[in-house]
Design a protein around this motif. Structure first.
Motif, PDB file in Angstrom:
ATOM      1  N   GLY A 248       0.798  -1.218   0.000  1.00  0.00           N
ATOM      2  CA  GLY A 248       0.000   0.000   0.000  1.00  0.00           C
ATOM      3  C   GLY A 248       0.832   1.270   0.000  1.00  0.00           C
ATOM      4  O   GLY A 248       0.280   2.375  -0.086  1.00  0.00           O
ATOM      5  N   ASP A 249       2.160   1.128   0.096  1.00  0.00           N
ATOM      6  CA  ASP A 249       3.027   2.307   0.155  1.00  0.00           C
ATOM      7  C   ASP A 249       3.585   2.717  -1.206  1.00  0.00           C
ATOM      8  O   ASP A 249       4.172   3.798  -1.338  1.00  0.00           O
ATOM      9  CB  ASP A 249       4.204   2.048   1.112  1.00  0.00           C
ATOM     10  CG  ASP A 249       3.756   1.868   2.547  1.00  0.00           C
ATOM     11  OD1 ASP A 249       2.795   2.557   2.950  1.00  0.00           O
ATOM     12  OD2 ASP A 249       4.348   1.025   3.245  1.00  0.00           O
ATOM     13  N   CYS A 250       3.427   1.858  -2.222  1.00  0.00           N
ATOM     14  CA  CYS A 250       3.931   2.214  -3.552  1.00  0.00           C
ATOM     15  C   CYS A 250       3.014   3.256  -4.193  1.00  0.00           C
ATOM     16  O   CYS A 250       1.933   3.547  -3.682  1.00  0.00           O
ATOM     17  CB  CYS A 250       4.054   0.976  -4.430  1.00  0.00           C
ATOM     18  SG  CYS A 250       2.515   0.070  -4.656  1.00  0.00           S
ATOM     19  N   VAL A 251       3.437   3.825  -5.304  1.00  0.00           N
ATOM     20  CA  VAL A 251       2.710   4.920  -5.953  1.00  0.00           C
ATOM     21  C   VAL A 251       1.678   4.353  -6.936  1.00  0.00           C
ATOM     22  O   VAL A 251       2.049   3.710  -7.924  1.00  0.00           O
ATOM     23  CB  VAL A 251       3.686   5.850  -6.700  1.00  0.00           C
ATOM     24  CG1 VAL A 251       2.924   6.925  -7.469  1.00  0.00           C
ATOM     25  CG2 VAL A 251       4.666   6.481  -5.722  1.00  0.00           C
ATOM     26  N   PRO A 252       0.376   4.589  -6.704  1.00  0.00           N
ATOM     27  CA  PRO A 252      -0.639   4.168  -7.687  1.00  0.00           C
ATOM     28  C   PRO A 252      -0.383   4.860  -9.020  1.00  0.00           C
ATOM     29  O   PRO A 252       0.114   5.991  -9.064  1.00  0.00           O
ATOM     30  CB  PRO A 252      -1.951   4.640  -7.056  1.00  0.00           C
ATOM     31  CG  PRO A 252      -1.651   4.810  -5.603  1.00  0.00           C
ATOM     32  CD  PRO A 252      -0.213   5.246  -5.536  1.00  0.00           C
ATOM     33  N   ASN A 253      -0.734   4.164 -10.118  1.00  0.00           N
ATOM     34  CA  ASN A 253      -0.405   4.722 -11.434  1.00  0.00           C
ATOM     35  C   ASN A 253      -1.320   4.135 -12.491  1.00  0.00           C
ATOM     36  O   ASN A 253      -2.087   3.207 -12.225  1.00  0.00           O
ATOM     37  CB  ASN A 253       1.061   4.440 -11.759  1.00  0.00           C
ATOM     38  CG  ASN A 253       1.365   2.951 -11.754  1.00  0.00           C
ATOM     39  OD1 ASN A 253       1.235   2.278 -12.768  1.00  0.00           O
ATOM     40  ND2 ASN A 253       1.756   2.405 -10.593  1.00  0.00           N
ATOM     41  N   ASP A 254      -1.224   4.681 -13.708  1.00  0.00           N
ATOM     42  CA  ASP A 254      -2.025   4.176 -14.822  1.00  0.00           C
ATOM     43  C   ASP A 254      -1.287   3.102 -15.613  1.00  0.00           C
ATOM     44  O   ASP A 254      -1.672   2.755 -16.718  1.00  0.00           O
ATOM     45  CB  ASP A 254      -2.423   5.330 -15.745  1.00  0.00           C
ATOM     46  CG  ASP A 254      -1.216   6.043 -16.363  1.00  0.00           C
ATOM     47  OD1 ASP A 254      -0.058   5.639 -16.063  1.00  0.00           O
ATOM     48  OD2 ASP A 254      -1.417   6.997 -17.138  1.00  0.00           O
ATOM     49  N   GLY A 255      -0.226   2.578 -15.035  1.00  0.00           N
ATOM     50  CA  GLY A 255       0.614   1.594 -15.709  1.00  0.00           C
ATOM     51  C   GLY A 255       1.825   2.217 -16.366  1.00  0.00           C
ATOM     52  O   GLY A 255       2.859   1.571 -16.496  1.00  0.00           O
ATOM     53  N   SER A 256       1.705   3.473 -16.771  1.00  0.00           N
ATOM     54  CA  SER A 256       2.782   4.126 -17.525  1.00  0.00           C
ATOM     55  C   SER A 256       3.531   5.193 -16.742  1.00  0.00           C
ATOM     56  O   SER A 256       4.753   5.294 -16.844  1.00  0.00           O
ATOM     57  CB  SER A 256       2.213   4.738 -18.809  1.00  0.00           C
ATOM     58  OG  SER A 256       1.688   3.742 -19.655  1.00  0.00           O
ATOM     59  N   THR A 257       2.806   6.033 -15.986  1.00  0.00           N
ATOM     60  CA  THR A 257       3.461   7.137 -15.286  1.00  0.00           C
ATOM     61  C   THR A 257       2.903   7.308 -13.880  1.00  0.00           C
ATOM     62  O   THR A 257       1.761   6.935 -13.589  1.00  0.00           O
ATOM     63  CB  THR A 257       3.266   8.475 -16.039  1.00  0.00           C
ATOM     64  OG1 THR A 257       1.865   8.772 -16.126  1.00  0.00           O
ATOM     65  CG2 THR A 257       3.857   8.407 -17.435  1.00  0.00           C
ATOM     66  N   GLY A 258       3.714   7.889 -13.040  1.00  0.00           N
ATOM     67  CA  GLY A 258       3.300   8.211 -11.679  1.00  0.00           C
ATOM     68  C   GLY A 258       4.354   9.064 -11.013  1.00  0.00           C
ATOM     69  O   GLY A 258       5.524   9.060 -11.425  1.00  0.00           O
TER      70      GLY A 258
END
Length: 313
Positions: A248-258
């Protein structure tokens, strides 16, 4: 009886043909071997230093090399080293400088390595590189590069260098690029306190896979008090569970950028950045200080320490 004689005759004829063919084949091999030009390879054993801190004249580019050729390297008469300069910001520096001969090292200076082949430990200090390119110490800045190119000179006058390379020679075993870069960096200093920003990309579009094919570790920043901060794009795969990129600590993203952030407290003396790896060669990122300056990044290199350009911090 005639059949038996015929068979014997045929066997003798085939035997004669086989010997004749072998003799002719040996002659062809001998001709090819005799007319084959032998080359040489300059293999990287280890790059021991490729950063040149500003103001530290004794800082150096250093690499351990192994010379491979026929007859245990005796076809090589000398190793020539050339140096050029790549200006990261020509508007505020001397501009690029074409290469010139730095030193010619005779084969008598080579020593026998652990594999019985000639080896040489090359080192050129920042002061020597400046003198060879005619640049003053006041003209260099962070991210400038000195480029050192080696050339093997054979006893018959032929030379081998970067232009004669192939994908085989630049691979993981031979690691024979002949061309190396030494980057100018600012001496380390205490990192700017505050929020640091990490802009992250996955070129395939499925989040990050670092130390495993599903997820893995993130970028870590170890502070001098032992605190470890971590950041990275979340991985969508179930196999990432139990790793940082599946937490839960990683950065949510759209698969490509974050975009992720870490906060470095006031009073921190050192912050060591480390990249864990890139399982599929898909990861890019850039690091920005609280002042908004880009001071580090990654594109297509292996796991290891991340160099921070303290000149821009």
């Amino acid at each position: 009886m005639m059949k038996i004689n015929y068979k014997v005759f045929t066997a003798l004829a085939l035997t004669s043909l086989m010997f004749t063919s072998c003799d002719e084949g040996d002659a062809v091999v001998d001709t090819v071997t005799a007319n084959t030009l032998r080359g040489a390879i300059l293999r990287t054993i280890a790059v021991t230093s490729d950063e040149l801190p500003i103001g530290v004249d004794t800082g150096a580019f250093s690499v351990d090399l192994e010379i491979q050729s026929e007859e245990n390297g005796t076809l090589v008469s000398a190793l020539d080293a050339y140096v050029s300069f790549k200006d990261a910001d020509p508007s505020n520096g001397p501009g690029d400088v074409a290469e010139s001969l730095l030193i010619s090292i005779p084969s008598s200076s080579f020593s026998a390595g652990g594999r019985g082949l000639p080896t040489y430990s090359f080192s050129a200090s920042l002061g020597e590189l400046l003198a060879a390119t005619g640049i003053s110490a006041s003209e260099i800045d962070g991210s400038d590069q000195f480029r050192v190119r080696f050339e093997l000179v054979l006893t018959d006058g032929r030379t081998y260098s970067f232009a004669q390379n192939s994908g085989t020679l630049t691979g993981s075993y031979f690691s024979s690029p002949f061309l190396y870069s030494a980057t100018v960096v600012c001496p380390p200093k205490a990192p700017t306190a505050g929020v640091w920003t990490i802009n992250m990309v996955d070129t395939y579009g499925d989040g990050w896979q670092t130390t495993t094919g599903g997820g893995g570790d993130g970028i870590t920043v170890t502070l001098n008090d032992g605190t470890v901060l971590e950041v990275g794009l979340c991985s969508p795969y179930g196999s990432a569970a139990g790793t940082f990129l599946g937490s839960g600590d990683c950065v949510p993203n759209d698969g490509s950028t974050g975009t992720g952030t870490i906060t470095i407290p006031a009073g921190t003396q050192t912050a060591d950045w480390y990249f864990p790896g890139d399982a599929y060669g898909e990861i890019d990122f850039e690091i920005l200080t609280p002042n908004g300056n880009i001071v580090g990044g990654y594109q297509g290199v292996d796991a290891g320490a991340i160099t921070i350009d303290f000149c821009k911090d």
